[in-house]
Design an enzyme around this catalytic site. Structure first.
Site, PDB file in Angstrom:
ATOM      1  N   CYS A   1     -11.226  11.966  -6.024  1.00 47.81           N
ATOM      2  CA  CYS A   1     -12.626  11.624  -6.274  1.00 47.81           C
ATOM      3  C   CYS A   1     -13.353  12.792  -6.939  1.00 47.81           C
ATOM      4  O   CYS A   1     -13.741  13.753  -6.264  1.00 47.81           O
ATOM      5  CB  CYS A   1     -13.307  11.238  -4.958  1.00 47.81           C
ATOM      6  SG  CYS A   1     -15.050  10.842  -5.152  1.00 47.81           S
TER       7      CYS A   1
ATOM      8  N   CYS B   1     -16.988  13.298  -5.837  1.00 42.31           N
ATOM      9  CA  CYS B   1     -17.085  13.915  -4.503  1.00 42.31           C
ATOM     10  C   CYS B   1     -16.754  15.408  -4.573  1.00 42.31           C
ATOM     11  O   CYS B   1     -17.452  16.235  -4.005  1.00 42.31           O
ATOM     12  CB  CYS B   1     -16.100  13.269  -3.539  1.00 42.31           C
ATOM     13  SG  CYS B   1     -16.083  11.477  -3.596  1.00 42.31           S
ATOM     14  N   ASP B   2     -15.651  15.743  -5.224  1.00 32.16           N
ATOM     15  CA  ASP B   2     -15.115  17.095  -5.086  1.00 32.16           C
ATOM     16  C   ASP B   2     -15.266  17.969  -6.328  1.00 32.16           C
ATOM     17  O   ASP B   2     -15.167  19.204  -6.225  1.00 32.16           O
ATOM     18  CB  ASP B   2     -13.620  17.013  -4.716  1.00 32.16           C
ATOM     19  CG  ASP B   2     -13.425  16.346  -3.360  1.00 32.16           C
ATOM     20  OD1 ASP B   2     -14.344  16.461  -2.520  1.00 32.16           O
ATOM     21  OD2 ASP B   2     -12.374  15.716  -3.139  1.00 32.16           O
TER      22      ASP B   2
HETATM   23  C1  LIG Z   1     -10.487  12.637  -0.502  1.00 31.74           C
HETATM   24  C2  LIG Z   1     -11.816  11.931  -0.554  1.00 31.74           C
HETATM   25  C3  LIG Z   1     -12.966  12.689  -0.576  1.00 31.74           C
HETATM   26  C4  LIG Z   1     -14.207  12.040  -0.613  1.00 31.74           C
HETATM   27  N1  LIG Z   1     -15.334  12.816  -0.638  1.00 31.74           N
HETATM   28  C5  LIG Z   1     -16.529  12.212  -0.669  1.00 31.74           C
HETATM   29  C6  LIG Z   1     -17.721  12.989  -0.695  1.00 31.74           C
HETATM   30  O1  LIG Z   1     -17.675  14.227  -0.689  1.00 31.74           O
HETATM   31  N2  LIG Z   1     -18.904  12.319  -0.736  1.00 31.74           N
HETATM   32  C7  LIG Z   1     -18.982  10.956  -0.760  1.00 31.74           C
HETATM   33  O2  LIG Z   1     -20.091  10.409  -0.769  1.00 31.74           O
HETATM   34  N3  LIG Z   1     -17.873  10.194  -0.757  1.00 31.74           N
HETATM   35  C8  LIG Z   1     -16.657  10.791  -0.719  1.00 31.74           C
HETATM   36  N4  LIG Z   1     -15.527  10.028  -0.744  1.00 31.74           N
HETATM   37  C9  LIG Z   1     -15.666   8.578  -0.854  1.00 31.74           C
HETATM   38  C10 LIG Z   1     -16.030   7.993   0.521  1.00 31.74           C
HETATM   39  O3  LIG Z   1     -15.125   8.484   1.472  1.00 31.74           O
HETATM   40  C11 LIG Z   1     -16.002   6.476   0.493  1.00 31.74           C
HETATM   41  O4  LIG Z   1     -16.861   6.001  -0.520  1.00 31.74           O
HETATM   42  C12 LIG Z   1     -16.448   5.907   1.839  1.00 31.74           C
HETATM   43  O5  LIG Z   1     -15.668   6.415   2.888  1.00 31.74           O
HETATM   44  C13 LIG Z   1     -16.368   4.389   1.838  1.00 31.74           C
HETATM   45  O6  LIG Z   1     -16.754   3.955   3.089  1.00 31.74           O
HETATM   46  P1  LIG Z   1     -16.311   2.532   3.670  1.00 31.74           P
HETATM   47  O7  LIG Z   1     -16.893   2.463   5.032  1.00 31.74           O
HETATM   48  O8  LIG Z   1     -16.620   1.479   2.703  1.00 31.74           O
HETATM   49  O9  LIG Z   1     -14.733   2.579   3.735  1.00 31.74           O
HETATM   50  P2  LIG Z   1     -13.669   3.601   4.330  1.00 31.74           P
HETATM   51  O10 LIG Z   1     -14.239   4.943   4.555  1.00 31.74           O
HETATM   52  O11 LIG Z   1     -12.493   3.453   3.440  1.00 31.74           O
HETATM   53  O12 LIG Z   1     -13.331   2.988   5.762  1.00 31.74           O
HETATM   54  C14 LIG Z   1     -12.607   1.793   5.871  1.00 31.74           C
HETATM   55  C15 LIG Z   1     -12.280   1.545   7.327  1.00 31.74           C
HETATM   56  O13 LIG Z   1     -11.632   0.278   7.443  1.00 31.74           O
HETATM   57  C16 LIG Z   1     -10.453   0.411   8.227  1.00 31.74           C
HETATM   58  N5  LIG Z   1      -9.514  -0.641   7.818  1.00 31.74           N
HETATM   59  C17 LIG Z   1      -8.770  -0.742   6.694  1.00 31.74           C
HETATM   60  N6  LIG Z   1      -8.062  -1.886   6.706  1.00 31.74           N
HETATM   61  C18 LIG Z   1      -8.379  -2.525   7.845  1.00 31.74           C
HETATM   62  C19 LIG Z   1      -7.995  -3.747   8.442  1.00 31.74           C
HETATM   63  N7  LIG Z   1      -7.115  -4.563   7.852  1.00 31.74           N
HETATM   64  N8  LIG Z   1      -8.514  -4.082   9.644  1.00 31.74           N
HETATM   65  C20 LIG Z   1      -9.420  -3.280  10.245  1.00 31.74           C
HETATM   66  N9  LIG Z   1      -9.827  -2.116   9.737  1.00 31.74           N
HETATM   67  C21 LIG Z   1      -9.314  -1.740   8.554  1.00 31.74           C
HETATM   68  C22 LIG Z   1      -9.981   1.837   7.968  1.00 31.74           C
HETATM   69  O14 LIG Z   1      -9.138   2.303   9.009  1.00 31.74           O
HETATM   70  C23 LIG Z   1     -11.326   2.569   7.948  1.00 31.74           C
HETATM   71  O15 LIG Z   1     -11.774   2.830   9.240  1.00 31.74           O
HETATM   72  C24 LIG Z   1     -14.275  10.630  -0.673  1.00 31.74           C
HETATM   73  C25 LIG Z   1     -13.101   9.873  -0.650  1.00 31.74           C
HETATM   74  C26 LIG Z   1     -11.888  10.503  -0.583  1.00 31.74           C
HETATM   75  C27 LIG Z   1     -10.612   9.687  -0.549  1.00 31.74           C
END
Ligand SMILES: Cc1cc2nc3c(=O)[nH]c(=O)nc-3n(C[C@H](O)[C@H](O)[C@H](O)COP(=O)(O)OP(=O)(O)OC[C@H]3O[C@@H](n4cnc5c(N)ncnc54)[C@H](O)[C@@H]3O)c2cc1C
Length: 364
Positions: free
Chosen positions: A149, A152-153
């Protein structure tokens, strides 16, 4: 053992920023949400707490002026959701039945969950190369020079004025490379073919950028470095000549796409061609009334913690409205209530559950 059914008004799937924000809002609205998360699984890339659990510094989440570690931020989210009474369950949902309400969620055990509304916040997983050095610290350099990302980084001090590598040949790779040129001294795009998959406009933008150079017909075989310095280079293989070299760089951005975690809903909910859930432009409603989606699972564009949290809040308010018998906007443009009344997109008529059309007039 007899099957045990747990009945709820709100069930949330996923405990990333989107799911936990939806939990905070629905718990504060006294809806007693049940948040179900998949267990940690390296292959399926599921992690309770979501994607931020695999990163270190989060510098762009508002309210943390000095930055915060990803896992610490998610611990704060979870504590806040717990404080208002969110119930947590860690299990795999094996199948869902969304054909009628209450919706049925089947687990691996004898428990079935029955719910009036479902908020899907299962996120998306970055696709990785699966090469040595790519895994999260301490097994590799993930979080110490390897990222998926740039937004992000990219601005982190470790990458400023350095030589960086972007792996990929699609729109994401062009976007990441272009973004990184704001901070990096030079960005090399490594692509396994001799032409890009990216759209013409994105390619041209990248080709015009003097800080970007392309290394064609080349695969990254390994990411090398030390625990102290982080990434110091990548081992490249020219697939045409067979020649190998260690190419020095301070960071590797893997930009080969994302996979939304939507396998469970295939054939049940409307998705785009990649698998992102389609939601209404005006709400987080999916095509099935009472099912909402928030965060990265329905957002292929912004993919940030703050936007995930924002749409998590929207999903909670949409579910609250729906349970309060208020209309919720659907992707089709019409609005629908829990009783099954449809308000036409022009707001001029209401179609009742038995198919009658009545004018949508205010009593005044
Ligand atoms: C390495 C990295 C660094 C990042 N750094 C930043 C940053 O500095 N700033 C920023 O704003 N964003 C950052 N991001 C992006 C950010 O992490 C995501 O945009 C954010 O986490 C998305 O949130 P979400 O709740 O939609 O999904 P996610 O964080 O992906 O959470 C999804 C959840 O669903 C669960 N899940 C998946 N499949 C299933 C299933 N079948 N049944 C039940 N549960 C399930 C997972 O276990 C998890 O708990 C980064 C991403 C990465 C990979």
């Amino acid at each position: 053992m007899p099957n045990q059914t747990i009945k709820r008004d709100v069930v949330i799937l996923g405990s990333g920023p989107a799911g936990l924000t939806a939990a905070i809002y629905t718990a504060r609205a006294s809806l007693k949400p049940l948040l179900i998360d998949a267990p940690a699984d390296a292959e399926k890339q599921t992690t309770p707490g979501g994607q931020l659990m695999i990163t270190t510094d989060v510098e762009n989440y508002p309210g943390f002026g000095h930055g915060i570690q990803g896992p610490d931020l998610m611990a704060e989210f979870r504590a806040q959701a717990e404080r208002f009474g969110t119930e947590f369950m860690e299990t795999w949902i094996t199948e869902v039945d969304l054909s009628e309400r209450p919706f049925q969620l089947y687990t691996e055990t004898d428990q079935t969950i029955s719910t009036q509304t479902l908020i899907i916040a299962t996120g998306a997983s970055a696709k990785w190369l699966g090469i040595p050095g790519e895994a999260k610290v301490p097994a590799g350099f993930g979080g110490n020079g390897v990222s998926a990302c740039a937004t992000c980084d990219g601005p982190l001090p470790a990458f400023r004025n350095k030589t960086l590598v972007v792996v990929g040949g699609g729109d994401t790779a062009m976007e990441e490379a272009t973004f990184l040129t704001r901070y990096a001294a030079k960005v090399y795009v490594i692509h396994r073919r001799d032409k890009l998959r990216a759209s013409k406009i994105m390619q041209e933008k990248a080709f015009r950028n003097e800080k970007i150079e392309f290394i064609w017909n080349t695969t990254v075989e390994e990411i090398v470095g030390t625990p102290e310095e982080g990434v110091t280079g990548v081992r490249l293989l020219n697939t045409e000549t067979g020649e190998e070299q260690v190419f020095p760089c301070a960071g590797v951005f893997v930009a080969i796409g994302h996979k939304p975690n939507t396998d469970l809903f295939k054939g049940l909910l409307e998705m785009d061609e990649v698998g992102y859930l389609k939601t209404s432009g005006h709400s987080t409603a999916t095509n099935i009334p009472g099912v909402f989606a928030c965060g990265d699972v329905q957002d292929s564009v912004y993919r940030q913690a703050v936007t995930a949290a924002g749409t998590g809040c929207m999903s909670a308010i949409d579910a609250e409205r729906y349970l309060d018998h208020l209309p919720v906007a659907m992707p089709s443009g019409e609005e629908i209530t829990i009783e099954g009344e449809h308000i036409t997109p022009d707001h001029k008529a209401i179609i009742t559950p038995d198919g009658h059309m009545v004018p949508n007039e205010s009593e005044a």
